[in-house]
Design a protein around this motif. Structure first.
Motif, short mmCIF file in Angstrom:
data_model
loop_
_atom_site.label_atom_id
_atom_site.label_comp_id
_atom_site.label_asym_id
_atom_site.label_seq_id
_atom_site.Cartn_x
_atom_site.Cartn_y
_atom_site.Cartn_z
N SER A 527 0.87 -1.24 0.05
CA SER A 527 -0.04 -0.15 -0.14
C SER A 527 0.94 1.23 0.03
CB SER A 527 -0.90 0.02 1.24
OG SER A 527 0.00 0.06 2.32
N ASN A 528 2.00 1.24 0.44
CA ASN A 528 2.98 2.32 0.53
C ASN A 528 3.87 2.53 -0.77
OD1 ASN A 528 2.52 3.05 3.15
ND2 ASN A 528 4.11 1.84 3.92
N THR A 529 3.77 1.67 -1.65
CA THR A 529 4.63 1.61 -2.77
C THR A 529 3.60 1.80 -3.96
OG1 THR A 529 4.56 -0.72 -3.13
CG2 THR A 529 6.45 0.54 -2.23
N THR A 530 2.76 1.02 -4.28
CA THR A 530 1.89 1.14 -5.55
C THR A 530 0.41 0.67 -5.29
OG1 THR A 530 1.70 0.18 -7.68
CG2 THR A 530 2.84 -1.21 -6.14
N THR A 531 -0.32 1.15 -5.97
CA THR A 531 -1.88 0.67 -6.03
C THR A 531 -2.00 -0.50 -7.10
OG1 THR A 531 -2.46 2.37 -7.67
CG2 THR A 531 -2.63 3.02 -5.30
N SER A 532 -1.22 -0.56 -7.88
CA SER A 532 -1.49 -1.59 -8.84
C SER A 532 -1.21 -2.83 -8.37
CB SER A 532 -0.56 -1.47 -10.24
OG SER A 532 0.70 -1.51 -9.67
N SER A 533 -0.06 -3.34 -7.79
CA SER A 533 0.12 -4.60 -7.21
C SER A 533 -0.79 -4.85 -6.03
CB SER A 533 1.41 -4.53 -6.53
OG SER A 533 1.49 -3.75 -5.44
N ASP A 534 -1.35 -4.03 -5.39
CA ASP A 534 -2.36 -4.28 -4.43
C ASP A 534 -3.77 -4.85 -5.03
OD1 ASP A 534 -3.84 -1.89 -1.92
OD2 ASP A 534 -2.89 -4.16 -1.79
N LEU A 658 9.47 22.67 3.08
CA LEU A 658 9.25 21.80 2.06
C LEU A 658 9.18 22.39 0.59
CD1 LEU A 658 6.50 19.66 3.63
CD2 LEU A 658 8.71 19.07 3.43
N THR A 659 9.66 21.85 0.01
CA THR A 659 9.74 22.14 -1.61
C THR A 659 8.39 22.02 -2.16
OG1 THR A 659 10.58 19.99 -2.53
CG2 THR A 659 12.32 21.81 -1.85
N ALA A 660 8.07 22.44 -3.28
CA ALA A 660 6.75 22.05 -3.83
C ALA A 660 6.69 20.85 -4.43
CB ALA A 660 6.58 23.30 -5.12
N GLU A 661 7.70 20.42 -4.74
CA GLU A 661 7.83 18.70 -5.36
C GLU A 661 7.34 17.91 -4.14
OE1 GLU A 661 7.74 17.60 -8.15
OE2 GLU A 661 8.11 15.52 -7.57
N GLN A 662 7.96 18.35 -2.92
CA GLN A 662 7.73 17.47 -1.78
C GLN A 662 6.29 17.27 -1.44
OE1 GLN A 662 10.82 19.09 0.91
NE2 GLN A 662 12.34 17.54 0.34
N ILE A 663 5.68 18.60 -1.37
CA ILE A 663 4.32 18.65 -1.04
C ILE A 663 3.52 18.08 -2.24
CG2 ILE A 663 2.41 20.41 -0.89
CD1 ILE A 663 4.77 22.45 0.20
N ARG A 664 3.75 17.92 -3.17
CA ARG A 664 3.16 17.15 -4.12
C ARG A 664 3.08 15.67 -4.00
NH1 ARG A 664 3.53 14.48 -8.49
NH2 ARG A 664 5.85 14.45 -8.28
N LYS A 665 4.21 15.28 -3.83
CA LYS A 665 4.25 13.77 -3.35
C LYS A 665 3.54 13.41 -2.32
CE LYS A 665 9.05 12.82 -5.36
NZ LYS A 665 10.38 12.39 -4.89
N GLN A 666 3.65 14.25 -1.08
CA GLN A 666 2.74 13.77 -0.09
C GLN A 666 1.23 13.80 -0.45
OE1 GLN A 666 3.79 16.76 2.75
NE2 GLN A 666 5.75 15.73 3.25
N LYS A 667 0.78 14.76 -1.47
CA LYS A 667 -0.64 14.59 -1.94
C LYS A 667 -0.78 13.64 -2.44
CE LYS A 667 -1.29 19.86 -1.71
NZ LYS A 667 -1.62 21.05 -2.52
N VAL A 668 0.40 13.14 -3.30
CA VAL A 668 -0.04 11.77 -3.97
C VAL A 668 -0.26 10.56 -3.22
CG1 VAL A 668 0.91 10.10 -5.63
CG2 VAL A 668 0.98 12.84 -6.16
N ALA A 669 0.70 10.49 -2.08
CA ALA A 669 0.85 9.38 -1.29
C ALA A 669 -0.70 9.45 -0.50
CB ALA A 669 1.91 9.52 -0.11
N ALA A 670 -1.27 10.62 -0.14
CA ALA A 670 -2.19 10.57 0.63
C ALA A 670 -3.60 10.36 -0.13
CB ALA A 670 -2.56 12.01 1.13
N ALA A 671 -3.58 10.65 -1.48
CA ALA A 671 -4.58 10.29 -2.32
C ALA A 671 -4.58 8.66 -2.39
CB ALA A 671 -4.39 10.73 -3.65
N ILE A 672 -3.10 8.22 -2.45
CA ILE A 672 -3.08 6.60 -2.87
C ILE A 672 -3.91 5.95 -1.65
CG2 ILE A 672 -1.47 4.69 -3.00
CD1 ILE A 672 0.24 6.49 -4.60
N ALA A 673 -3.31 6.36 -0.63
CA ALA A 673 -3.98 5.71 0.69
C ALA A 673 -5.34 5.83 0.84
CB ALA A 673 -3.18 6.46 1.86
#
Ligand code: SF4
Ligand code: SF4
Length: 683
Positions: A527-534, A658-673
């Motif tokens: 769940s922390n890496t990919t949604t496809s394998s899940d 945080l950089t803009a990129e880091q904030i984006r990654k966090q948002k992606v991770a939250a969306a995946i979760a």
């Protein structure tokens, strides 16, 4: 040859038969039968052997120093083949020790020695009133307790004879008294005929005999007269007179005389339905039952040519021979013999303290001339006179040879034990061979061997029984141990099985737990890496429980991610105002902090690179600049290093935005979760 008639039919014939052999020695009875029976004065000391009968020895129930009363029992009567002895006088027990016996061997035997006192007090007597109403067992027990044993022969316990193996038709009272010199029974019958008949009635009652006959030799006219008078009104008690001939008083000989029947070799009178008792025993029976008196005295003939006053006396049992001789006025002669018993069956005594016992009927002190000492033995001349005289139809001459050769088999073959030791053979022997002594010695040897055999047999049986018992106990122990071992093995097996089951259950539980953990970890990791394998079918939970767990974990993660996202946004908003405080608050979230740390490290590295580039450029310029400028780049290089190092090993001391990129990654991770949680919920 045995008669065809029954015993009672034989008796009714009132015939007197004869027996083979026999002799007619000089009687010498008139020496002692001329006066009534005298009472012997009380002696100073009495010697009471504890065994005066055939059978076992009783336990002594008195001790040295005890005061005893006349008629008090001195031994118990617990055994069957035994009778007790009683104190003949009142006095004190001064010793319990071996003393010369009233026996041909004179071997010392255990004797209770009592000194008489002057009072002569009797213990209470126990008469049995209405004896006719008593049963046989009760009367017989009384005879035993009163110490009765045969007084005319070997001393067989009277109560034993009262329980014959066969029904009894005839009771015979033996009043023959055939041996020369002896008149004790004669005088007893003359002066105590009534008491003897009373005893006969009791004995007849006990053994249920149909008829009683009193046999008397024809040389005792007064006794015959007295007994006939005493029995004239009594049915089934009769007096029969037999010719004087030695040994008419022998048990087998008298039975043959009165009935014409012969007791078979090795047999007993009861085999013919006959019981025989001595007249002296009958008198003692009367005293024991009617008067309750134990047997403590008897009539003894004191006779012989060396006595001034030969006579019969009432002698207490245990009286020393010397006292009887003194009472009769003994005048010792050289080479004189003192004989206990008669001249035919008696034995010489060497110790004058030899006591009177229950079987002592006579103390004989003949002159050396009338009864000289045994002469030297001569060789057998095979005259055969001994065989002619033998009432038992034995071959005394042959028995003598076998006795000397100690050929016990031959002695048995020639019926040694049918010999009644009457001495008739020796009496007629011209070679003065002491035949009876040889027979007695041989009998004693054979009895001893038989006793040894019995003892050995008993010991063998005991040994075998012991061995069997030990083996049995051993086998029982082994069986017990085996059973215990089997029980333990079963218990162990059961225990192992239980343990195995528990271990198996634990293993299963562990495996299950491990599988659950692995699955959970996989689920979290994925769940922390990919949604496809899940979403691949292979990784889906196998059961509802796992799904629920995964769902719960996903929900928790989504919740956490959402929270982290929110917190991150808040941190960013607050960063400018209070960067350190915001950093401290956000450090509580491990994953976000890590990401931030990595971002910070990356930013620091980037800054360090930039500075190194700048330092490098400055260094290149250094070659043209003055020395004062050369130290400046070193200070700039050290600054970023100081900042980077603490950020790697510990918390950063200074928060980097945080950089803009880091904030984006966090948002992606939250969306995946959030997507995973939603998916898990829909599944
Ligand atoms: S009587 Fe004496 S001598 Fe004659 S045969 Fe018998 S043992 Fe021998
Ligand atoms: S002592 Fe024995 S052998 Fe001799 S005559 Fe008597 S019964 Fe016969």
């Amino acid at each position: 040859m045995q008669s065809e008639l029954s015993l009672l039919e034989q008796i009714k014939l009132e015939k007197i038969w004869d027996f083979p052999g026999g002799i007619h020695p000089s009687e010498k009875k008139d020496l002692s039968n001329q006066a009534p029976i005298a009472n012997l004065p009380v002696s100073k000391r009495y010697y009471v052997p504890v065994k005066q009968h055939i059978g076992s020895v009783d336990d002594i129930i008195v001790s040295i120093g005890d005061s005893v009363l006349e008629n008090q029992p001195l031994t118990s009567s617990n055994l069957t083949m035994t009778v007790p002895v009683h104190s003949p006088i009142s006095g004190k027990v001064v010793a319990i020790a071996p003393h010369v016996s009233a026996h041909p061997s004179a071997q010392p035997e255990l004797t209770i020695i009592i000194d008489a006192d002057s009072e002569q007090v009797s213990a209470p007597l126990t008469p049995m009133t209405n004896w006719q109403d008593k049963d046989k067992v009760e009367l017989t027990e009384q005879l035993k307790v009163m110490g009765l044993s045969g007084m005319g022969g070997a001393g067989f316990p009277t109560h034993i004879k009262m329980f014959p193996s066969k029904p009894i038709d005839l009771l015979i009272l033996n009043g023959v008294e055939c041996e020369p010199y002896i008149t004790s029974d004669d005088t007893l019958m003359r002066y105590f005929s009534k008491e003897i008949v009373q005893g006969a009635e009791i004995l007849q009652h006990i053994v249920s005999a149909k008829v009683c006959i009193i046999g008397i030799e024809d040389n005792k006219p007064d006794a015959i007269k007295a007994l006939k008078a005493a029995t004239k009104d009594i049915a089934n008690i009769d007096v029969r007179v037999v010719p004087t001939k030695y040994p008419s008083g022998g048990e087998k000989q008298l039975i043959q005389l009165l009935t014409g029947l012969q007791v078979p070799s090795g047999g007993i009178p009861a085999d013919l339905g006959i019981v025989m008792q001595n007249v002296g025993t009958a008198y003692a029976v009367k005293e024991a039952i009617i008067d309750g008196k134990p047997l403590t005295k008897r009539v003894v003939t004191i006779t012989g040519e060396t006595l001034k006053s030969p006579q019969n006396v009432w002698a207490k049992l245990g009286t020393p021979t010397q006292d009887l001789l003194d009472f009769a006025g003994h005048t010792p002669e050289k080479q004189q013999r003192i004989i206990m018993g008669g001249p035919m069956m008696g034995f010489s005594i060497l110790d004058a303290s030899t006591p009177v016992v229950k079987t002592t009927n006579c103390i004989l002190a003949p002159s050396a001339k009338k009864l000289p000492p045994q002469g030297d033995e001569q060789a057998c001349i095979r005259c055969g006179l001994c065989a002619d005289a033998c009432p038992a139809e034995l071959l005394p001459q042959q028995l003598q040879w076998f006795a000397k050769a100690k050929d016990h088999d031959k002695l048995s073959e020639y019926n040694l034990f049918d010999c009644i030791e009457c001495g008739a053979c020796a009496y007629v022997c011209p070679s003065q061979i002491p035949l009876v002594q040889y027979y007695r010695t041989s009998k004693a040897e054979i009895r001893e061997i038989e006793q040894e055999k019995i003892k050995s047999e008993k010991a063998r049986v005991r040994f075998e029984q012991r061995q069997e018992r030990l083996e049995r106990e051993k086998q029982e122990r082994l069986a017990k141990h085996k059973a215990s071992a089997e029980k333990r093995a079963k218990a162990l097996e059961k225990d192992t099985s239980a343990k195995d089951k528990i271990a198996a259950a634990l293993a299963r539980a562990k495996a299950k737990k491990q599988a659950s953990t692995d699955e959970s970890n996989d689920s979290v990791s994925k769940s922390n890496t990919t949604t496809s394998s899940d979403s691949t079918p292979a990784t889906k939970p196998a059961n509802a429980a796992k799904d629920k767990v995964a769902e719960a974990i996903a929900r928790a993660k989504a919740k956490k991610a959402a929270k982290e996202q929110q917190e991150s946004a808040e941190i960013q908003a607050d960063k400018k105002a209070q960067p350190v405080e915001a950093e401290t608050a956000s450090a509580e979230s491990v994953s976000t902090a890590e990401q931030e740390r990595k971002a910070k490290v990356a930013a620091a590295i980037a800054r360090a690179k930039q500075k190194r580039e700048e330092a490098k450029a400055a260094s290149q310029e250094k070659t043209t600049e003055p020395e004062a400028k050369s130290s400046q780049p070193e200070a700039k290089i050290s600054e970023p290093q100081a900042k980077i190092e603490p950020q790697i090993g510990s918390e950063p001391e200074e928060e980097t935005p945080l950089t803009a990129e880091q904030i984006r990654k966090q948002k992606v991770a939250a969306a995946i979760a959030k997507a995973k949680a939603k998916k898990a919920k829909s599944e």
